[in-house]
Structures are given as C-alpha cells and as structure tokens.
Design a protein around this motif. Sequence first.
Motif, PDB file in Angstrom:
ATOM      1  N   VAL A  99       0.853  -1.190   0.000  1.00 58.49           N
ATOM      2  CA  VAL A  99       0.000   0.000   0.000  1.00 58.49           C
ATOM      3  C   VAL A  99       0.890   1.242   0.000  1.00 58.49           C
ATOM      4  CG1 VAL A  99      -1.835   1.286   1.137  1.00 58.49           C
ATOM      5  CG2 VAL A  99      -1.815  -1.208   1.281  1.00 58.49           C
ATOM      6  N   ILE A 100       0.779   2.055  -1.035  1.00 61.38           N
ATOM      7  CA  ILE A 100       1.587   3.267  -1.164  1.00 61.38           C
ATOM      8  C   ILE A 100       0.656   4.470  -1.208  1.00 61.38           C
ATOM      9  CG2 ILE A 100       3.192   4.542  -2.642  1.00 61.38           C
ATOM     10  CD1 ILE A 100       4.283   1.882  -3.616  1.00 61.38           C
ATOM     11  N   ARG A 101       0.963   5.468  -0.387  1.00 65.84           N
ATOM     12  CA  ARG A 101       0.143   6.696  -0.345  1.00 65.84           C
ATOM     13  C   ARG A 101       0.972   7.865  -0.857  1.00 65.84           C
ATOM     14  NH1 ARG A 101      -0.322   7.517   4.684  1.00 65.84           N
ATOM     15  NH2 ARG A 101       0.652   9.579   4.896  1.00 65.84           N
ATOM     16  N   ILE A 102       0.377   8.652  -1.754  1.00 62.17           N
ATOM     17  CA  ILE A 102       1.038   9.816  -2.340  1.00 62.17           C
ATOM     18  C   ILE A 102       0.203  11.055  -2.072  1.00 62.17           C
ATOM     19  CG2 ILE A 102       1.950  10.829  -4.460  1.00 62.17           C
ATOM     20  CD1 ILE A 102       1.152   7.373  -4.991  1.00 62.17           C
ATOM     21  N   ASP A 103       0.767  12.006  -1.384  1.00 69.20           N
ATOM     22  CA  ASP A 103       0.137  13.314  -1.223  1.00 69.20           C
ATOM     23  C   ASP A 103       0.751  14.242  -2.266  1.00 69.20           C
ATOM     24  OD1 ASP A 103      -1.432  12.630   1.069  1.00 69.20           O
ATOM     25  OD2 ASP A 103       0.388  12.723   2.271  1.00 69.20           O
ATOM     26  N   GLY A 104      -0.059  14.742  -3.182  1.00 68.22           N
ATOM     27  CA  GLY A 104       0.455  15.533  -4.288  1.00 68.22           C
ATOM     28  C   GLY A 104       1.135  16.811  -3.838  1.00 68.22           C
ATOM     29  N   VAL A 105       2.171  17.223  -4.562  1.00 71.30           N
ATOM     30  CA  VAL A 105       2.902  18.466  -4.277  1.00 71.30           C
ATOM     31  C   VAL A 105       2.923  19.331  -5.532  1.00 71.30           C
ATOM     32  CG1 VAL A 105       4.323  17.403  -2.488  1.00 71.30           C
ATOM     33  CG2 VAL A 105       5.137  17.413  -4.850  1.00 71.30           C
ATOM     34  N   ASP A 106       3.233  20.622  -5.345  1.00 72.24           N
ATOM     35  CA  ASP A 106       3.219  21.562  -6.465  1.00 72.24           C
ATOM     36  C   ASP A 106       4.525  21.586  -7.240  1.00 72.24           C
ATOM     37  OD1 ASP A 106       0.607  22.378  -5.932  1.00 72.24           O
ATOM     38  OD2 ASP A 106       1.278  23.891  -4.481  1.00 72.24           O
ATOM     39  N   GLN A 107       5.628  21.301  -6.558  1.00 72.90           N
ATOM     40  CA  GLN A 107       6.906  21.350  -7.261  1.00 72.90           C
ATOM     41  C   GLN A 107       7.878  20.330  -6.689  1.00 72.90           C
ATOM     42  OE1 GLN A 107       8.702  25.230  -6.798  1.00 72.90           O
ATOM     43  NE2 GLN A 107       9.275  24.871  -4.659  1.00 72.90           N
ATOM     44  N   LEU A 108       8.892  20.002  -7.478  1.00 71.92           N
ATOM     45  CA  LEU A 108       9.940  19.067  -7.076  1.00 71.92           C
ATOM     46  C   LEU A 108      11.285  19.709  -7.399  1.00 71.92           C
ATOM     47  CD1 LEU A 108       8.419  15.770  -8.546  1.00 71.92           C
ATOM     48  CD2 LEU A 108       8.507  16.400  -6.119  1.00 71.92           C
ATOM     49  N   ILE A 109      12.124  19.864  -6.376  1.00 69.27           N
ATOM     50  CA  ILE A 109      13.418  20.511  -6.532  1.00 69.27           C
ATOM     51  C   ILE A 109      14.523  19.570  -6.058  1.00 69.27           C
ATOM     52  CG2 ILE A 109      14.883  22.468  -5.889  1.00 69.27           C
ATOM     53  CD1 ILE A 109      12.510  23.350  -7.503  1.00 69.27           C
ATOM     54  N   ALA A 110      15.444  19.236  -6.949  1.00 68.52           N
ATOM     55  CA  ALA A 110      16.564  18.360  -6.573  1.00 68.52           C
ATOM     56  C   ALA A 110      17.609  19.163  -5.814  1.00 68.52           C
ATOM     57  CB  ALA A 110      17.168  17.738  -7.823  1.00 68.52           C
ATOM     58  N   LYS A 111      17.985  18.668  -4.633  1.00 73.06           N
ATOM     59  CA  LYS A 111      18.980  19.364  -3.806  1.00 73.06           C
ATOM     60  C   LYS A 111      20.293  18.598  -3.715  1.00 73.06           C
ATOM     61  CE  LYS A 111      15.326  21.456  -1.016  1.00 73.06           C
ATOM     62  NZ  LYS A 111      14.723  21.583   0.348  1.00 73.06           N
ATOM     63  N   ASN A 112      20.236  17.290  -3.957  1.00 75.05           N
ATOM     64  CA  ASN A 112      21.423  16.456  -3.827  1.00 75.05           C
ATOM     65  C   ASN A 112      21.494  15.468  -4.989  1.00 75.05           C
ATOM     66  OD1 ASN A 112      22.237  17.327  -1.028  1.00 75.05           O
ATOM     67  ND2 ASN A 112      20.213  16.480  -0.556  1.00 75.05           N
ATOM     68  N   THR A 113      22.671  14.917  -5.200  1.00 73.99           N
ATOM     69  CA  THR A 113      22.844  13.849  -6.185  1.00 73.99           C
ATOM     70  C   THR A 113      22.199  12.573  -5.661  1.00 73.99           C
ATOM     71  OG1 THR A 113      24.922  14.787  -6.983  1.00 73.99           O
ATOM     72  CG2 THR A 113      24.534  12.451  -7.436  1.00 73.99           C
ATOM     73  N   HIS A 114      21.442  11.905  -6.511  1.00 74.89           N
ATOM     74  CA  HIS A 114      20.837  10.631  -6.122  1.00 74.89           C
ATOM     75  C   HIS A 114      21.706   9.491  -6.633  1.00 74.89           C
ATOM     76  CE1 HIS A 114      17.740   7.658  -5.184  1.00 74.89           C
ATOM     77  NE2 HIS A 114      18.035   7.106  -6.359  1.00 74.89           N
ATOM     78  N   THR A 115      22.068   8.576  -5.749  1.00 74.18           N
ATOM     79  CA  THR A 115      22.879   7.418  -6.112  1.00 74.18           C
ATOM     80  C   THR A 115      21.976   6.207  -6.326  1.00 74.18           C
ATOM     81  OG1 THR A 115      24.766   8.239  -4.854  1.00 74.18           O
ATOM     82  CG2 THR A 115      24.760   5.891  -5.418  1.00 74.18           C
ATOM     83  N   ILE A 116      22.049   5.629  -7.526  1.00 74.32           N
ATOM     84  CA  ILE A 116      21.237   4.472  -7.882  1.00 74.32           C
ATOM     85  C   ILE A 116      21.670   3.261  -7.047  1.00 74.32           C
ATOM     86  CG2 ILE A 116      20.516   2.953  -9.770  1.00 74.32           C
ATOM     87  CD1 ILE A 116      19.668   5.783 -10.291  1.00 74.32           C
TER      88      ILE A 116
END
Length: 426
Positions: free
Chosen positions: A214-231
């Motif tokens: 069960v996954i819940r998503i609360d919608g947001v207005d914007q998405l801002i990357a602040k850090n490098t994401h490591t796969i």
Amino acid sequence: MSEMIIHGGHRLSGEVTIGGAKNSTVAIIPAAILADSPVQLDMVPNILDVKNLMVILESMNVRSEFVDGVLSIDPTSIKQSPLPSKAIKSLRASYYFMGALLGRFGKAVVTFPGGDNIGPRPIDQHIKAFKALGAQVTERNGKIKIEAGPNGLNGAPIFLDVVSVGATINAILAAVRAKGTTTIWNAAKEPEIIDVVTFLNNMGAKIHGAGTDVIRIDGVDQLIAKNTHTIIPDRIEAGTYLSLASVIGDGVLVNNVIPEHLESFIAKLTEAGVDLKINEDSIYVNRSDHFHGINIKTLPFPGFATDLQQPITPLLLKASEDSIIVDTIYPERTRHIPELIKMGANIKVNEDDHIIIVSPTKQLNGAVVDAGEIRAGAAAMISGLMANGDTRITNADNILRGYDNIIDKLTNLHADVELVNSNFNN
C-alpha cells in the motif's frame, strides 16, 4: 549486427563490481522530467537503455550529459513534442514517460513501448491507474493519448488487479504532482520502487509505504533536486555474476551488492550446493564442482526474480539431478532454451504448461547462438564461457542493454571475450 565472441573453457577469478540497477535507472530518468530543477544521478550503468532514454530526453529539449557513471539532466526548458518512436520501441521502460509527462503537463502522447519479447506484457493496469486519476485515454494508430481533465489530475484510490512494477511506478509518477491524496493498493514491493520513491521524496515529494503493498502519495506543487541521487546496486547483474562465478569460477568476489535484495536467489544457490561467503556489501563465491538439482518458481519480490531464471540455467545444467523452473511472471520466457540446446544443453520445455526441465549435461560446446533478449543473452553468455571452443552470440546489443561495462568486467575476470560490429562503447 552486433556480436559477442567468447573463447570458452577458461576458469574465472578475481573481483567484479556491480553497477547501478538498470530497472531503477530506466524509471528514474523519465521521473527526472517531473523536476523543476536540474537533476544529477550517480552510479548510472553504462548500458544501451540509458543511451536510448537520453535520445528521448533530447527530443523534448531536455539536456543530459553522461560522464563516468554520473548522469546530469536539466528539464527546466522541457517542451512537449513528439517522442522518437525508434527510441521508444527500443525499450519497454519508455512507458514511464506516460506517467511522467502526464504528471508534468497533464497530457502524454506515446508510441506503444517496445523492449524484450518475453510473452504478453499488457499495460492495462497502467491505463487503469491513469483513468482513476481522472485522465482520458485513447488509442489510435499505434499511439496512446492520455489527457487530464480541465481541472487536472486528482488523487484517488487505485487498486491494481495484478502486482505490477511498471504500473506501480507509472501510477506514482502521475500522482506525485496531482491534487490531493492517491492510495495504490496491491502495489509491487521491489527495491527499485523504493529507489524511485527515494529519488522523488528527496526532491520534496510526499510518498509513503514504498516496499509495502500500500503506497500513499500526497500531491505536491513542485519538485526541486537538492542532492545527487545514487542508484542502488543492480540485483539482477549481481545474480548473473553469482551464477557465472558459481559454475566457472575459481574464487570470485562480487562487490557492491545488497544481499537482502537477493535472499531468495541466494537461498537457491545454496540449495544447489554453491559455497558462498556473504559479507555486508559483497559476496565471495568459492569454487564449487558438485551441484544438486533444484526447483524454482519465479514470484514477485521478495520471491525469485523472473529476470534471474535464465542466468541461473547454465548452472543447473551441471547439477547431478534434474531441475524444474516454473516462471509464473512470464511463462513464455524461454527464448534462451533453443540457443542452449545448440550448445548441447539437455533442456526442454513442456509446451502445455511452460515448465522448464533442465537435465544434467556433461559438456557444452561453442556454437552460433542468438541473444533474443537481455536475460536470454546472459544465459548464452555464461554458457559460452563454460563451453569448449568458440561461441558467437548474435544480437549482442541486447546484452549491452542490461549489463554495465560487460566486456571490461568479464576481461578483468580473465575471460577471453570481445565485442564486434557494435556502435555502442560499453
């Protein structure tokens, strides 16, 4: 036509380091267009699917640069434009642009995705999720048009009829910027989903429950990357090298592994008689010469991964008893079998129920075989390394689609292997 030439029969030894997860990367790259800032990804695998996704990004005026495992993506000047059908059809994961474009623009027009031919893989659950969020979906001339209503997308409950990694991720991508709350029931639990959610949450998304059903998503207005994401490390690549090391290794250390992501696979290797030393982030495979037949049934995570039933097959050929494989995810995933038979493998498929029976085989011999899809190619590659003489694998670009720097990694393990007629520098 690309070919991999393998001069077989050499025992392998040394160390190999696993790259970033293909199945995370091919979802996170489309997810990056949801960002309102440049994005940087680390430990991105050097595979053909990444190159093709970059071609798709370029068609939307999204700049990207890939250097030494770091992929930089700048979606700030993104434009809606027709996506290149050749690149879309080259990999199935291109369907993640449906959810990403719908989330970004409220509209997506995408050619039906391509990818490996491993049996029916419908996208009806993806469409169901988009409709639940208020989108209208039409299909015409091989293209899918998805469009939100005048009020945009709105959060809603989504119940997936079957556990689907692709549908779970696409629903998340569409819902992350929708108004209100979306709940996905019967969601897939794969580590790659957690990786995608971690990437989005680090940009300001509000997603809870990844790794559960069960996954819940609360919608947001914007998405801002602040850090490098490591796969995260690629558990399928790791499993492939563990299989290879088990059957033809004289001691191989597999680095950059999350053993918890491979528990069901490791359990089957151990049951087959493979001697493993499991460390915190690596696994050492001792030489093993005697293997037992085992029964395998593929299941959604945390069960035995469908992507690993082919790479483990060459190992089972060396067992002292028959082994049985039942793929409940993709029952028709058997394209490797006629190719291994060309090399002398004693293996067959019951056509009525697609049960694979792998019987003891004393010796494999080099032959010309085809990599019909990524994991079938991996099975042929391992078999070629085991075989007497030379093996020529045609359509080797399919292997390059899923295995990071494969030629260098095999060569460093003392394999005698080369790639010819390929335009891709893996």
